[in-house]
Design an enzyme around this catalytic site. Sequence first.
Site, mmCIF file in Angstrom:
data_model
loop_
_atom_site.group_PDB
_atom_site.id
_atom_site.type_symbol
_atom_site.label_atom_id
_atom_site.label_comp_id
_atom_site.label_asym_id
_atom_site.label_seq_id
_atom_site.Cartn_x
_atom_site.Cartn_y
_atom_site.Cartn_z
ATOM 1 C CE1 TYR A 93 -28.970 66.576 13.825
ATOM 2 C CE2 TYR A 93 -29.744 68.103 12.132
ATOM 3 C CZ TYR A 93 -29.998 67.121 13.087
ATOM 4 O OH TYR A 93 -31.279 66.694 13.284
ATOM 5 C CG ASP A 138 -31.249 58.202 13.109
ATOM 6 O OD1 ASP A 138 -32.487 58.338 13.132
ATOM 7 O OD2 ASP A 138 -30.561 58.318 12.073
#
Length: 243
Positions: free
Chosen positions: A112, A54
Amino acid sequence: MEIKNYKLEISYIGTNYNGWQRQKNGIGIQQVIEDLLSELLKEKITLIGAGRTDAGVHALRQVANFKTKKHKNPKTIYTYLNAKLPRDISILKVEEVPLSFNARFSAKGKTYIYKINTKPDPFLFKLAWYYDKKLDLIKMAEGINLIKQYKDLSSLAKAGDYIRKEIDLRELKLYFDGKIITIEITASHFLRNMVRRIVGHLVALGRGSLSLEELKDIIEKKSPSHGKFTAPPEGLYLKAVYY
């Protein structure tokens, strides 16, 4: 002419971009690299990324591939891109791969990390979530142990069309160096905003605005509408993609 398939490993700071994907409004990292590859190869190039990040999210090692009829030495592509790219995007590696390789669909898992900065530091501005209130790390660790018991984490994600709701959550851990809290997550795949929502709920536990029972109830609802907390994008990094 024979088609070639090239794999790129990419690192970037996402602060100045509208995410990985090419955008109608704003610039995506994909577009920046595609335009340079099209310039080099004199044909329209489409990059396939391992996953979207994002706006404001970073990558230590994103993976992408593209196919072309033009044959170039991987070192030539590497050198050209790194000479032309802005300094907040770097190509780590370029290699030729089999035509069957697809950065997105060949991936077997991803890692992540999310960084929470607990002390003032201008050098971490936009590179970590600055959170200066006291957090109970024991409560956050208890939340991690609870989350690890579940396969369906759709309550800890943004609403979307999920091909697979069940997650193979291989690792979820927290470590603290006295300044930065790092939360690391490895899974088979990730639902939309899943990492940021997991972190948001763990921080809510740590500051006392959410109980373990409430978190358990949210997860067991199996619906994104029941999730309450989302961490900001600047602390999130795609660390690795596995094939």
